[in-house]
Every structure is written in structure tokens, then in C-alpha cells.
Enzyme design. Structure first.
Site, PDB file in Angstrom:
ATOM      1  N   CYS A 182     -13.485   6.227  -7.931  1.00 46.19           N
ATOM      2  CA  CYS A 182     -12.026   6.342  -7.994  1.00 46.19           C
ATOM      3  C   CYS A 182     -11.449   5.955  -6.634  1.00 46.19           C
ATOM      4  O   CYS A 182     -12.146   5.975  -5.616  1.00 46.19           O
ATOM      5  CB  CYS A 182     -11.666   7.782  -8.373  1.00 46.19           C
ATOM      6  SG  CYS A 182      -9.924   8.214  -8.235  1.00 46.19           S
ATOM      7  N   HIS A 183     -10.170   5.629  -6.590  1.00 52.66           N
ATOM      8  CA  HIS A 183      -9.517   5.285  -5.320  1.00 52.66           C
ATOM      9  C   HIS A 183      -9.585   6.438  -4.322  1.00 52.66           C
ATOM     10  O   HIS A 183      -9.598   6.215  -3.105  1.00 52.66           O
ATOM     11  CB  HIS A 183      -8.062   4.877  -5.558  1.00 52.66           C
ATOM     12  CG  HIS A 183      -7.874   3.400  -5.724  1.00 52.66           C
ATOM     13  ND1 HIS A 183      -7.938   2.524  -4.662  1.00 52.66           N
ATOM     14  CD2 HIS A 183      -7.658   2.635  -6.817  1.00 52.66           C
ATOM     15  CE1 HIS A 183      -7.747   1.286  -5.092  1.00 52.66           C
ATOM     16  NE2 HIS A 183      -7.582   1.326  -6.393  1.00 52.66           N
ATOM     17  N   THR A 184      -9.637   7.671  -4.811  1.00 53.46           N
ATOM     18  CA  THR A 184      -9.761   8.810  -3.904  1.00 53.46           C
ATOM     19  C   THR A 184     -11.098   8.761  -3.174  1.00 53.46           C
ATOM     20  O   THR A 184     -11.175   9.076  -1.976  1.00 53.46           O
ATOM     21  CB  THR A 184      -9.634  10.124  -4.682  1.00 53.46           C
ATOM     22  OG1 THR A 184      -8.380  10.127  -5.386  1.00 53.46           O
ATOM     23  CG2 THR A 184      -9.666  11.322  -3.750  1.00 53.46           C
ATOM     24  N   CYS A 230     -10.655  29.796 -12.312  1.00 51.44           N
ATOM     25  CA  CYS A 230     -11.446  31.029 -12.396  1.00 51.44           C
ATOM     26  C   CYS A 230     -11.098  31.822 -13.638  1.00 51.44           C
ATOM     27  O   CYS A 230     -11.907  32.593 -14.153  1.00 51.44           O
ATOM     28  CB  CYS A 230     -11.261  31.877 -11.140  1.00 51.44           C
ATOM     29  SG  CYS A 230      -9.649  32.722 -11.015  1.00 51.44           S
ATOM     30  N   CYS A 235     -11.113  12.930 -13.941  1.00 47.99           N
ATOM     31  CA  CYS A 235      -9.999  12.612 -13.043  1.00 47.99           C
ATOM     32  C   CYS A 235      -8.983  11.701 -13.700  1.00 47.99           C
ATOM     33  O   CYS A 235      -7.921  12.135 -14.121  1.00 47.99           O
ATOM     34  CB  CYS A 235     -10.519  11.991 -11.749  1.00 47.99           C
ATOM     35  SG  CYS A 235      -9.210  11.481 -10.592  1.00 47.99           S
ATOM     36  N   HIS A 260     -16.392  12.121  -7.856  1.00 48.44           N
ATOM     37  CA  HIS A 260     -15.800  13.300  -8.495  1.00 48.44           C
ATOM     38  C   HIS A 260     -15.499  13.094  -9.976  1.00 48.44           C
ATOM     39  O   HIS A 260     -14.992  14.008 -10.624  1.00 48.44           O
ATOM     40  CB  HIS A 260     -14.528  13.733  -7.759  1.00 48.44           C
ATOM     41  CG  HIS A 260     -13.419  12.724  -7.773  1.00 48.44           C
ATOM     42  ND1 HIS A 260     -13.418  11.610  -6.976  1.00 48.44           N
ATOM     43  CD2 HIS A 260     -12.274  12.662  -8.497  1.00 48.44           C
ATOM     44  CE1 HIS A 260     -12.322  10.911  -7.198  1.00 48.44           C
ATOM     45  NE2 HIS A 260     -11.613  11.511  -8.129  1.00 48.44           N
ATOM     46  N   GLU A 261     -15.796  11.929 -10.519  1.00 51.73           N
ATOM     47  CA  GLU A 261     -15.695  11.711 -11.965  1.00 51.73           C
ATOM     48  C   GLU A 261     -17.102  11.615 -12.526  1.00 51.73           C
ATOM     49  O   GLU A 261     -17.871  10.725 -12.129  1.00 51.73           O
ATOM     50  CB  GLU A 261     -14.956  10.405 -12.269  1.00 51.73           C
ATOM     51  CG  GLU A 261     -13.464  10.532 -12.305  1.00 51.73           C
ATOM     52  CD  GLU A 261     -12.808   9.300 -12.907  1.00 51.73           C
ATOM     53  OE1 GLU A 261     -11.657   9.412 -13.353  1.00 51.73           O
ATOM     54  OE2 GLU A 261     -13.421   8.217 -12.930  1.00 51.73           O
ATOM     55  N   ARG A 305     -12.618   1.436 -13.377  1.00 56.39           N
ATOM     56  CA  ARG A 305     -13.603   2.466 -13.101  1.00 56.39           C
ATOM     57  C   ARG A 305     -15.001   1.873 -13.173  1.00 56.39           C
ATOM     58  O   ARG A 305     -15.284   1.014 -13.990  1.00 56.39           O
ATOM     59  CB  ARG A 305     -13.497   3.612 -14.120  1.00 56.39           C
ATOM     60  CG  ARG A 305     -12.369   4.601 -13.818  1.00 56.39           C
ATOM     61  CD  ARG A 305     -12.670   5.386 -12.548  1.00 56.39           C
ATOM     62  NE  ARG A 305     -11.710   6.457 -12.368  1.00 56.39           N
ATOM     63  CZ  ARG A 305     -10.571   6.345 -11.710  1.00 56.39           C
ATOM     64  NH1 ARG A 305     -10.227   5.194 -11.209  1.00 56.39           N
ATOM     65  NH2 ARG A 305      -9.768   7.379 -11.574  1.00 56.39           N
ATOM     66  N   CYS A 365      -5.507  27.075  -9.225  1.00 51.67           N
ATOM     67  CA  CYS A 365      -6.246  28.335  -9.152  1.00 51.67           C
ATOM     68  C   CYS A 365      -6.178  28.835  -7.711  1.00 51.67           C
ATOM     69  O   CYS A 365      -6.276  28.053  -6.769  1.00 51.67           O
ATOM     70  CB  CYS A 365      -7.697  28.120  -9.575  1.00 51.67           C
ATOM     71  SG  CYS A 365      -8.782  29.562  -9.367  1.00 51.67           S
ATOM     72  N   ARG A 407      -8.771  25.849  -6.360  1.00 50.34           N
ATOM     73  CA  ARG A 407      -7.922  24.661  -6.410  1.00 50.34           C
ATOM     74  C   ARG A 407      -8.477  23.580  -5.492  1.00 50.34           C
ATOM     75  O   ARG A 407      -9.231  23.859  -4.554  1.00 50.34           O
ATOM     76  CB  ARG A 407      -6.491  24.998  -6.011  1.00 50.34           C
ATOM     77  CG  ARG A 407      -6.323  25.331  -4.546  1.00 50.34           C
ATOM     78  CD  ARG A 407      -4.864  25.513  -4.165  1.00 50.34           C
ATOM     79  NE  ARG A 407      -4.245  26.637  -4.855  1.00 50.34           N
ATOM     80  CZ  ARG A 407      -2.957  26.949  -4.735  1.00 50.34           C
ATOM     81  NH1 ARG A 407      -2.173  26.208  -3.976  1.00 50.34           N
ATOM     82  NH2 ARG A 407      -2.459  27.983  -5.375  1.00 50.34           N
ATOM     83  N   CYS A 424      -4.108  31.389 -12.503  1.00 50.40           N
ATOM     84  CA  CYS A 424      -4.752  31.018 -13.770  1.00 50.40           C
ATOM     85  C   CYS A 424      -4.102  31.722 -14.960  1.00 50.40           C
ATOM     86  O   CYS A 424      -4.082  31.182 -16.072  1.00 50.40           O
ATOM     87  CB  CYS A 424      -6.247  31.341 -13.722  1.00 50.40           C
ATOM     88  SG  CYS A 424      -7.203  30.233 -12.652  1.00 50.40           S
ATOM     89  N   CYS A 453      -7.225  34.897 -11.734  1.00 48.30           N
ATOM     90  CA  CYS A 453      -6.212  35.110 -10.702  1.00 48.30           C
ATOM     91  C   CYS A 453      -4.804  34.984 -11.287  1.00 48.30           C
ATOM     92  O   CYS A 453      -4.614  34.571 -12.435  1.00 48.30           O
ATOM     93  CB  CYS A 453      -6.401  34.107  -9.568  1.00 48.30           C
ATOM     94  SG  CYS A 453      -6.023  32.393 -10.005  1.00 48.30           S
TER      95      CYS A 453
END
Length: 454
Positions: free
Chosen positions: A61-63, A114, A197, A84-85, A394, A128, A132, A120, A117
């Protein structure tokens, strides 16, 4: 899992590895912008409230790209495993984990849930309090340590940092259980990783954040994977007109396939883009989505909406210390602006239902349209280059499998045809078969990994 695949299921479920470190291959980044190195890492067992996962598919991903380049100095932590994907299978679980077990099919998410909290429990946010997304974080929550280690050039073993609660450019990873979403085993994992993502962020921004209405007008700035996912979500909601804005005209063909009705190449405009859009839509669009992370584009997206009711949703990751490019008094014209994280989906509690609806045909997200390239894992650096050049959406990576004998650290001699190899991988992890003919055939020695670049 099917009895006939029991030996494969056992391998995925951590028989013989549970509670022990696992040595596997990963793409390690040793410094900003340095080529990723595919090498052996050691993955520790999961601690309390953590799970260890066999990663089967992942993508870029671009991130990942911006973090690898170190564009934000505050986010620089090296060595590191990005990604992260993904989609995979739970290998083992740590103490106190509830609702996840070895063998479960999961999709990791970068912003966890979670379920207990005040955040959530609220229907006003998907954030979260504890899990988060935090781009500054490079360690696990339970002990502020890492579960990865690798040997550096001097021969010393050192910790390798995590990334966005996930770190998926590796054969095995360790996640907080709050960041692992159990999905229906009937769902094809070779597509479900896109929900980690891009698709969730874009489709969710249209559905949850903006609540795009039927017959409305939409402008999407940036036709990358997230932007096209916004297009997909808007199309599914019945938007009458979807305007795509980009500087790369090659993206327009894919945009049309996804549902874009009008295109604007901002490089060829003889006036500001917002003026073009206002003329096209009699005053401005109902919704605009900024998917570039550029301040000047955010400004154009904001003023391209109709005064009185226009809404702009910010999805791009913006560099620090840039500030919002608008004057507070402009909000008195009735235009609104908001951000969206993970498309405002509550990952653990809402994604499983979305997956089920995709399986039974209630929701028809065009997953296949997001898959543009398929490459070997050894070409992961080339995959980053293609993404940076805007030539792909992707890159889905089919991660390494436990085949032996290993040779030269990341090569394996296969006595199998490519089709048989892929089918055996899918059987091992009880995954639904897919068209293996799309995997490139490489005879003789080959990389142990297949990157299905999506």
C-alpha cells in the site's frame, strides 16, 4: 477443516511449533529507502492477548511506501518489517485470547478493537482507546518489546520493529488479538486481504463516513486503490455521477471499469479543478474524497463541493507539520470536512458480517478489479517501484510456505508443476481453490514466494 487435509491443517495450526520461536523468511527494511532484504528472521511465540499468524497473502500500500522511504522522520524505526494488508491462518494464541483459535482464518487490521473500552462501546467512532492505529508505535503493547529479531551485518542478533500493529511482509507475524479479525472459512483469502486496508477504507468512507445517497454526485481526488474503493462504494450506493480526478491518464481506464462516469486530468486543466467541477455539476458535488495526502489537492476537494451541504472526507496521509488549507470562516458557507480511519468500520465486530454478505451475494464488491500485478516475492522492491510510478494498485503477495529443502536461504527446488504447487498450498490451509493458471510459470529453481501483485 476437512479431514482429508488434516496434515496440512495441523501444520497451519502450529503442531510442533506452538510455544516455540519460529525461523522463517521476511522482507526486512534496514534503513529508509534501502532495498528490502529477504532474509531469515526469528518470530517469538505470542504473549498474553496476542496471536501468531501464518501469513498467506499480503500486498503493498502507499502507506508502506511512504513509511519505507521515511518521509515522516517521526515514524522512522529501523530495522522494520512493513506490510499491513494480509490474510492468513492462526498458528497459535497467547494467554487470555478469546474468540480465536489455531486454524482460524483471519484478516489483520491496523486499527484494533478491544470491544470493552468506552470508544469500542460507542456507535460514534471506530477507534479503540488501546489498540487504535499509531504510526509511531513499533513494539507490542504487552511488554513494549518486539516479536521479531534478525542478525545484522556485524553478526549480532537485534530486534526488528513492528509496523501499524501488523507487519505482514513475513511468513509469520505476531498480532494483538484485537487486531486479528476472524472471517468465514468459505471466503477466498486470496481476495480477503484487500479488506485489511484499501477496500475497507474506501468503501467504508463512502458508506459509513459520508453515507453517500442514491442519485448524488461524487468527486474522488486520486485514483489509487483507496480512491477506486471510494468509487466502488459510491457506485454500490447508487451515486448518479462519479468524477475521478488524477494526474495519470492511464488510471482512467481502470476508473471507468470501477464506475467513474467523468474524468479530469488536473495537469491539462486551464483553470482550477474545483471550477471545472462546479461547472460540470451546477455548483459543486455533494461529496468529495481526498485520497492523495497533498494539501493543495485537499483544498481543491473542499471547494469543489456544493456550498450549503457539501461534505469532504479526508483519506490521504498528510505530512507533518502541514496544516489545514482553509479558513475557519469558509465553514460558515455550509461545507463540512472530516477524516476517516479504516472507513469508520469497527473491524472485529463489523468486517465478518461484510465478508458473509460478500460470500452470499448480498454485497457485490469487485475484488478482482483491484488486482493488477502478480510478481515473485524476490521482486518486492520492483513492486514498490511500480506502486511509486503509479503503474499498479495492489501487489498481493502469496507468502512463503514450508517447503524443503531450502537452498541459498530463499530458493527451493520444486518437483511440482506450478499449478500443483499452488493447489497444494491452498489445500494445506483449507483455502478455496482459485484459478492457478494466472500464476506465472517458472521452471527449475524459483523463489519460494509468489507475490500476487494486486
Amino acid at each position: 477443516m476437512a479431514t482429508s487435509n488434516g496434515s496440512f491443517a495441523n501444520a497451519a495450526a502450529g503442531v510442533g511449533t506452538r510455544g516455540k520461536p519460529i525461523k522463517c523468511k521476511a522482507a526486512v527494511a534496514w534503513g529508509p529507502g534501502e532495498p528490502l532484504v529477504i532474509e531469515e528472521v526469528e518470530v517469538a511465540p505470542p504473549e498474553r492477548l496476542e496471536v501468531r499468524v501464518k501469513v498467506l497473502f499480503t500486498s503493498i500500500c502507499h502507506t508502506d511506501l511512504s513509511a519505507w522511504k521515511g518521509e515522516n522522520e517521526l515514524h522512522r524505526k529501523f530495522p522494520r518489517i512493513f506490510g499491513h494488508e494480509a490474510a492468513g491462518v492462526v498458528e497459535s494464541v497467547g494467554e487470555g485470547v478469546d474468540g480465536l483459535a489455531p486454524g482460524d482464518h483471519i484478516v489483520p487490521i491496523f486499527t484494533g478493537e478491544c470491544g470493552e473500552c468506552v470508544y469500542c462501546e460507542s456507535d460514534k467512532t471506530n477507534l479503540c482507546q488501546t489498540y487504535r492505529v499509531d504510526p509511531l508505535k513499533g513494539t507490542m503493547l504487552s511488554d513494549n518489546g518486539t516479536r521479531f529479531s534478525a542478525v545484522d551485518k556485524s553478526g549480532l542478533r537485534q530486534p526488528v520493529y513492528h509496523f501499524l500493529n501488523t507487519s505482514t511482509f513475513t511468513e509469520y507475524t505476531v498480532l494483538d488479538a484485537a487486531c486479528a479479525v476472524k472471517v468465514n472459512e468459505k471466503a477466498p483469502l486470496e481476495k480477503m486481504y484487500l479488506l485489511s486496508c484499501g477496500i475497507s477504507t474506501g468503501v467504508g468512507a463512502a458508506w459509513n463516513t459520508a453515507n453517500v445517497s442514491a442519485g448524488s454526485t461524487v468527486a474522488v481526488f486520486g485514483l489509487g486503490a483507496v480512491g477506486l474503493a471510494v468509487v466502488e462504494g459510491s457506485r454500490l450506493r447508487g451515486a448518479a455521477r462519479i468524477i475521478g480526478v488524477d494526474i495519470n491518464p492511464e488510471k482512467f481506464t481502470k476508473g471507468k471499469e470501477m464506475g467513474v462516469t467523468d474524468f479530469i486530468d488536473s495537469k491539462t486543466c486551464d483553470k482550477p479543478v474545483h471550477e471545472v467541477i462546479r461547472e460540470m455539476t451546477n455548483g459543486g458535488v455533494d461529496y468529495s474524497f481526498e485520497c492523495t495526502g497533498l494539501n493543495e489537492v485537499l483544498r481543491e476537494a473542499f471547494v469543489s463541493t456544493h456550498d450549503g451541504w457539501g461534505l469532504t472526507v479526508v483519506l490521504g496521509i498528510h505530512a507533518t507539520p502541514k496544516m489545514m488549507p482553509l479558513h475557519p470562516m469558509e465553514l460558515f458557507d455550509g461545507r463540512r470536512i472530516t477524516g476517516s480511519v479504516f472507513g469508520d468500520f469497527k473491524g472485529k465486530s463489523q468486517l465478518p458480517d461484510l465478508v458473509d454478505k460478500c460470500i452470499n451475494g448480498e454485497v457485490n464488491i469487485n475484488f478482482d478489479a483491484f488486482i493488477t500485478h502478480k510478481m515473485p516475492f524476490s521482486d518486492i522492491n520492483k513492486a514498490f517501484q511500480l506502486l511509486e510510478e503509479g503503474k499498479s494498485l495492489r501487489r498481493g503477495i502469496m507468502c512463503p510456505v514450508d517447503l524443503n529443502p531450502l537452498r541459498d536461504r530463499n530458493k527451493v527446488i520444486l518437483g511440482l508443476s506450478e499449478r500443483t504447487y499452488v493447489e497444494n498450498v491452498l489445500k494445506r490451509y483449507s483455502m478455496r481453490a482459485y484459478d492457478a493458471t494466472s500464476v506465472p510459470v517458472v521452471k527449475g529453481d524459483r523463489s519460494d514466494d509468489i507475490i500476487t501483485q494486486t
